[in-house]
Design an enzyme around this catalytic site. Structure first.
Site, PDB file in Angstrom:
ATOM      1  N   SER A 145       0.773  -1.115   0.155  1.00 15.84           N
ATOM      2  CA  SER A 145      -0.037   0.130   0.018  1.00 15.84           C
ATOM      3  C   SER A 145       0.696   1.307  -0.139  1.00 15.84           C
ATOM      4  O   SER A 145       1.541   1.356   1.187  1.00 15.84           O
ATOM      5  CB  SER A 145      -0.892   0.039   1.060  1.00 15.84           C
ATOM      6  OG  SER A 145      -1.470   1.365   1.364  1.00 15.84           O
TER       7      SER A 145
ATOM      8  N   HIS B 144      -0.920  -1.120  -4.556  1.00 12.76           N
ATOM      9  CA  HIS B 144      -2.267  -0.889  -3.811  1.00 12.76           C
ATOM     10  C   HIS B 144      -2.261   0.368  -3.466  1.00 12.76           C
ATOM     11  O   HIS B 144      -1.583   1.126  -2.811  1.00 12.76           O
ATOM     12  CB  HIS B 144      -2.493  -1.624  -2.325  1.00 12.76           C
ATOM     13  CG  HIS B 144      -3.741  -1.657  -1.836  1.00 12.76           C
ATOM     14  ND1 HIS B 144      -4.765  -2.452  -2.359  1.00 12.76           N
ATOM     15  CD2 HIS B 144      -4.395  -0.892  -0.890  1.00 12.76           C
ATOM     16  CE1 HIS B 144      -5.963  -2.317  -1.474  1.00 12.76           C
ATOM     17  NE2 HIS B 144      -5.949  -1.258  -0.816  1.00 12.76           N
TER      18      HIS B 144
ATOM     19  N   ASP C  46      -4.909   3.513  -2.264  1.00 14.39           N
ATOM     20  CA  ASP C  46      -6.105   3.797  -1.367  1.00 14.39           C
ATOM     21  C   ASP C  46      -6.570   5.199  -1.647  1.00 14.39           C
ATOM     22  O   ASP C  46      -5.703   6.081  -1.418  1.00 14.39           O
ATOM     23  CB  ASP C  46      -5.653   3.903   0.148  1.00 14.39           C
ATOM     24  CG  ASP C  46      -5.566   2.276   0.501  1.00 14.39           C
ATOM     25  OD1 ASP C  46      -6.248   1.505   0.523  1.00 14.39           O
ATOM     26  OD2 ASP C  46      -4.214   2.179   1.154  1.00 14.39           O
TER      27      ASP C  46
ATOM     28  N   MET D 133      -9.174   7.889  -0.945  1.00 10.85           N
ATOM     29  CA  MET D 133     -10.188   8.353   0.367  1.00 10.85           C
ATOM     30  C   MET D 133     -10.771   9.709   0.083  1.00 10.85           C
ATOM     31  O   MET D 133      -9.948  10.434  -0.485  1.00 10.85           O
ATOM     32  CB  MET D 133      -9.387   8.460   1.643  1.00 10.85           C
ATOM     33  CG  MET D 133      -8.820   7.041   1.896  1.00 10.85           C
ATOM     34  SD  MET D 133      -7.972   7.191   3.631  1.00 10.85           S
ATOM     35  CE  MET D 133      -6.781   5.764   3.667  1.00 10.85           C
TER      36      MET D 133
ATOM     37  N   HIS E  11      -8.277   0.835  -4.430  1.00 10.67           N
ATOM     38  CA  HIS E  11      -9.264   0.410  -3.595  1.00 10.67           C
ATOM     39  C   HIS E  11      -9.819   2.051  -3.258  1.00 10.67           C
ATOM     40  O   HIS E  11      -9.449   3.068  -2.813  1.00 10.67           O
ATOM     41  CB  HIS E  11      -8.767   0.087  -2.103  1.00 10.67           C
ATOM     42  CG  HIS E  11      -9.345  -0.005  -1.149  1.00 10.67           C
ATOM     43  ND1 HIS E  11      -9.049  -0.161   0.393  1.00 10.67           N
ATOM     44  CD2 HIS E  11     -10.719  -0.144  -0.847  1.00 10.67           C
ATOM     45  CE1 HIS E  11      -9.940  -0.392   1.036  1.00 10.67           C
ATOM     46  NE2 HIS E  11     -11.016  -0.302   0.525  1.00 10.67           N
TER      47      HIS E  11
ATOM     48  N   MET F 282     -12.165   3.908  -1.525  1.00 15.44           N
ATOM     49  CA  MET F 282     -12.953   4.317  -0.052  1.00 15.44           C
ATOM     50  C   MET F 282     -13.566   5.528  -0.117  1.00 15.44           C
ATOM     51  O   MET F 282     -13.391   6.697   0.627  1.00 15.44           O
ATOM     52  CB  MET F 282     -12.011   4.383   1.168  1.00 15.44           C
ATOM     53  CG  MET F 282     -11.080   2.966   1.223  1.00 15.44           C
ATOM     54  SD  MET F 282     -10.092   3.159   2.931  1.00 15.44           S
ATOM     55  CE  MET F 282      -8.520   2.659   1.903  1.00 15.44           C
TER      56      MET F 282
ATOM     57  N   MET G 145     -11.669  -5.976   5.267  1.00 16.44           N
ATOM     58  CA  MET G 145     -10.825  -5.033   5.767  1.00 16.44           C
ATOM     59  C   MET G 145     -10.712  -5.451   7.463  1.00 16.44           C
ATOM     60  O   MET G 145     -11.741  -5.926   8.214  1.00 16.44           O
ATOM     61  CB  MET G 145     -11.573  -3.673   6.075  1.00 16.44           C
ATOM     62  CG  MET G 145     -11.535  -2.699   4.785  1.00 16.44           C
ATOM     63  SD  MET G 145     -10.072  -2.442   3.791  1.00 16.44           S
ATOM     64  CE  MET G 145      -9.337  -1.662   5.305  1.00 16.44           C
TER      65      MET G 145
ATOM     66  N   ASP H 242      -6.720  -6.547   4.042  1.00 17.02           N
ATOM     67  CA  ASP H 242      -5.914  -5.218   4.263  1.00 17.02           C
ATOM     68  C   ASP H 242      -6.176  -4.617   5.810  1.00 17.02           C
ATOM     69  O   ASP H 242      -7.218  -4.776   6.144  1.00 17.02           O
ATOM     70  CB  ASP H 242      -6.574  -4.123   3.376  1.00 17.02           C
ATOM     71  CG  ASP H 242      -5.839  -3.004   3.371  1.00 17.02           C
ATOM     72  OD1 ASP H 242      -4.774  -2.697   4.073  1.00 17.02           O
ATOM     73  OD2 ASP H 242      -6.158  -1.914   2.603  1.00 17.02           O
TER      74      ASP H 242
END
Length: 215
Positions: free
Chosen positions: A10, A35, A37, A39, A68, A70, A141, A176
């Protein structure tokens, strides 16, 4: 799903001022995916990166980009992230109405990329059984999404044992949150196919060894 555990470092734990260097470091150390993330400050408290950064990352690595989301309203961002070079787009079960889920999965697949669904720690795995045959990846998660460096929740990892017998053989079960050599072993023993690790890899004195220890 696979004999080989897929390691997806990540970049949330990378040095954002030296992102290309840090991506190349894990690529050369044996990472399988990157990976990312995303957000939005709404679905989770933090704000991280968006489409332009993914587009820039695509130019510097051949590794699959494991994105990913979010975020709220993920359906609005499927096309831009796909165009930016995402290879896998994972959205949250909790971020959308149930009536939207199949449509979003189809939308992701329409761009020729893998579709993932993620569940937060409090979500009961029974709720997502009906979607398992439609997706390529299920992300469990083992911390509350939104922050790096949290403590691993073993009870969340135990969801793997419930999901695995109900999942198609080709489904990638990814975990994760708080992953290291010890917690990663727990997840693999439960049946995980892919491990996401941030701090454990990027804060290690020997990144290559850290990735090997997760295999």
């Amino acid at each position: 799903m696979t004999d080989k555990i897929i390691i997806s470092p990540s970049i949330l734990s990378a040095d954002f001022a030296n992102l290309e260097k840090d991506i190349k470091t894990v690529e050369n150390a044996g990472a399988d995916w990157i990976h990312i993330d995303v957000m939005d400050g709404h679905f989770v408290p933090n704000i991280t990166i968006g489409v332009p950064v993914v587009k820039s990352i695509r130019k510097v690595t051949p590794l699959p980009l494991d994105v990913h989301l979010m975020i709220e309203n993920p359906d609005k961002y499927i096309e831009p992230f796909a165009a930016a070079g995402a290879d896998i787009l994972t959205f949250h079960y909790e971020a959308v109405n149930n009536s939207q889920i199949i449509e979003i999965i189809k939308q992701i697949h329409s761009y020729g990329i893998k579709a993932g669904l993620s569940i937060k720690p409090k979500t009961n795995p029974d709720e997502i059984f009906k979607y398992l045959s439609e997706i390529d990846l299920l992300l469990i998660m083992t911390v509350e999404p939104g922050f790096g460096g949290q403590k691993f929740m073993n009870d969340c990892a135990e969801k793997i044992k419930i999901i695995k017998p109900n999942a198609p053989k080709n489904l990638i079960i990814q975990v994760d949150g708080g992953i290291n050599d010890i917690t990663g072993e727990i997840c693999k023993n439960y049946g995980a196919d892919s491990l996401v690790a941030g701090n454990y890899i990027y804060k290690s004195d020997n990144i290559e060894q850290a990735i090997k220890s997760l295999r």
